[in-house]
Scaffold this motif. Structure first.
Motif, short mmCIF file in Angstrom:
data_model
loop_
_atom_site.label_atom_id
_atom_site.label_comp_id
_atom_site.label_asym_id
_atom_site.label_seq_id
_atom_site.Cartn_x
_atom_site.Cartn_y
_atom_site.Cartn_z
N THR A 1 0.67 -1.07 0.01
CA THR A 1 0.11 -0.19 -0.24
C THR A 1 1.03 1.18 0.10
O THR A 1 2.22 1.13 0.55
N THR A 2 0.53 2.56 -0.21
CA THR A 2 1.11 3.29 -0.64
C THR A 2 0.33 4.38 -0.52
O THR A 2 -0.86 4.74 -0.49
N ALA B 1 2.18 6.81 12.57
CA ALA B 1 0.58 6.52 12.34
C ALA B 1 0.46 5.45 11.25
O ALA B 1 -0.28 4.41 11.71
N VAL B 2 0.78 5.72 10.17
CA VAL B 2 0.34 4.36 9.15
C VAL B 2 1.11 3.10 9.80
O VAL B 2 0.17 1.87 9.62
N ALA B 3 2.35 3.03 10.82
CA ALA B 3 2.66 1.70 11.09
C ALA B 3 1.19 0.72 11.94
O ALA B 3 1.12 -0.31 11.80
N ALA C 1 -0.91 12.60 11.40
CA ALA C 1 -0.23 11.55 11.63
C ALA C 1 -2.59 10.99 11.34
O ALA C 1 -2.13 9.92 11.00
N VAL C 2 -3.49 12.16 12.30
CA VAL C 2 -4.33 11.58 11.96
C VAL C 2 -5.24 11.01 10.55
O VAL C 2 -5.52 10.15 10.50
N GLU C 3 -4.56 11.96 10.18
CA GLU C 3 -5.62 12.05 8.14
C GLU C 3 -4.21 10.88 7.58
O GLU C 3 -4.91 9.79 6.91
N CYS C 4 -3.70 10.47 8.38
CA CYS C 4 -2.17 9.72 7.59
C CYS C 4 -3.02 8.42 8.09
O CYS C 4 -3.51 6.59 7.71
N SER D 1 -6.20 7.21 6.06
CA SER D 1 -6.51 7.20 4.78
C SER D 1 -5.81 5.64 4.06
O SER D 1 -5.09 5.51 3.25
N VAL D 2 -5.05 5.04 5.23
CA VAL D 2 -4.45 3.34 4.71
C VAL D 2 -5.23 2.46 5.90
O VAL D 2 -5.74 3.05 6.36
N GLU D 3 -5.64 1.72 4.80
CA GLU D 3 -6.11 0.38 5.06
C GLU D 3 -5.55 -1.07 6.00
O GLU D 3 -4.06 -1.23 6.07
#
Length: 307
Positions: A123-124, A147-149, A185-188, A191-193
């Motif tokens: 995912t990107t 956050a993504v991790a 961080a919250v937005e990211c 945004s990621v599944e």
């Protein structure tokens, strides 16, 4: 043989100044807040902006008996897509079909899969673009990477938010900057599944053989100069995310960029006009800061290459 509890292994790759170390701490802190055992550690040499760095984070329900490098990550977080082609970074070492990959890139996952022969679990998200838009600084990636991790590891949103606040404050940032990083961080995160399996019951670690180190004799084990320098072979231009772009019509020949360049990557013509050697320019931006006529501007490397 050493066998540990079931755990999730996360490996972060980034460039010096992007915040891979802090991102690993954010993921570990968020897991700790949810009652897990967490372990994080970075590895880097001389602290040079733009140089490849790596950080590790392990999360488990019980004691963590592993230490050191993560050779086979369950989750791989890549802070800059250019690292995929950097042989010194070795980003894809140990990656299997079961590894979940996140790559900071404006490219779609399918594009990166084709270019780098990656598995389907990719995912990107363009974290650099979001950081530029929200913070005005494309290298401020520690909060969004962490956050993504956390999202991919199925950690809770509130735990990740609290971890970002704690780690940003630990860096001594003003509350207003902490809030901006938190919002990003919250937005990211949203945004990621979440692609990774919940690590309440992940696969256990592979058996590891205990290794007893041996020591070289003094003639081999001490530092010494055995050959001529080879720094010229390591083209530090590979470290660059942003590059200085020169408008010769605005340049007045003051030579300040030449004087301040820490890499010696700016040469002068016989008319005292600068020439940038992009093989060695690492994109630190000092020349841009010192240019009195604003003849030098910062251009995102990915956008420049595509033109």
């Amino acid at each position: 043989m050493v066998r540990g509890p079931a755990l999730l292994r996360i490996r972060f790759h980034g460039r010096g100044g992007q915040g891979a170390k802090t991102a690993a701490r954010i993921a570990g802190t968020a897991a700790f807040l949810e009652g897990y055992t967490a372990q994080d550690s970075p590895i880097y040499g001389a602290e040079r902006r733009g140089a490849p760095v790596v950080a590790f984070c392990r999360l488990a329900r019980g004691p963590i008996l592993e230490r050191g490098l993560i050779a086979h990550p369950d989750l791989l977080v890549v802070g800059d897509a250019s690292l995929l082609t950097d042989p010194a970074a070795r980003v894809l070492d140990g990656v299997t079909a079961d590894t979940v990959l996140f790559i900071n890139s404006a490219s779609a996952p399918d594009v990166l899969r084709r270019e780098h022969a990656l598995s389907d679990r990719v995912t990107t998200l363009d974290l650099t673009g979001l950081a530029l838009a929200k913070l005005g600084k494309g290298s401020a990636l520690s909060a969004p990477l962490g956050a993504v991790a956390g999202r991919l590891a199925n950690l809770g949103r509130e735990s990740v938010k609290e971890a970002v606040i704690r780690e940003m404050r630990e860096l001594g940032l003003a509350d207003s900057i902490v809030r901006q990083n938190l919002d990003l961080a919250v937005e990211c995160f949203d945004s990621v599944e979440a692609l990774a399996a919940r690590f309440a019951s992940p696969r256990g670690p592979a058996p590891q053989t205990l290794w007893t180190p041996s020591y070289e004799p003094p003639t081999r084990g001490t530092a010494r100069v055995a050959a001529r320098g080879n720094a010229f072979l390591r083209k530090t231009g590979d470290w660059r995310v942003f590059r200085p772009d020169l408008d010769l019509e605005k340049c007045n020949g003051c030579t300040l960029c030449f004087v301040y360049c820490p890499e010696g990557a700016i040469k002068l013509t016989d008319k005292d006009r600068p020439i940038i050697d992009y093989d060695y320019c690492k994109g630190c931006g000092l020349c841009i800061e010192e240019c009195p006529t604003h003849a030098l501007t910062s251009v995102r490397e990915e956008a420049k290459v595509k033109r």
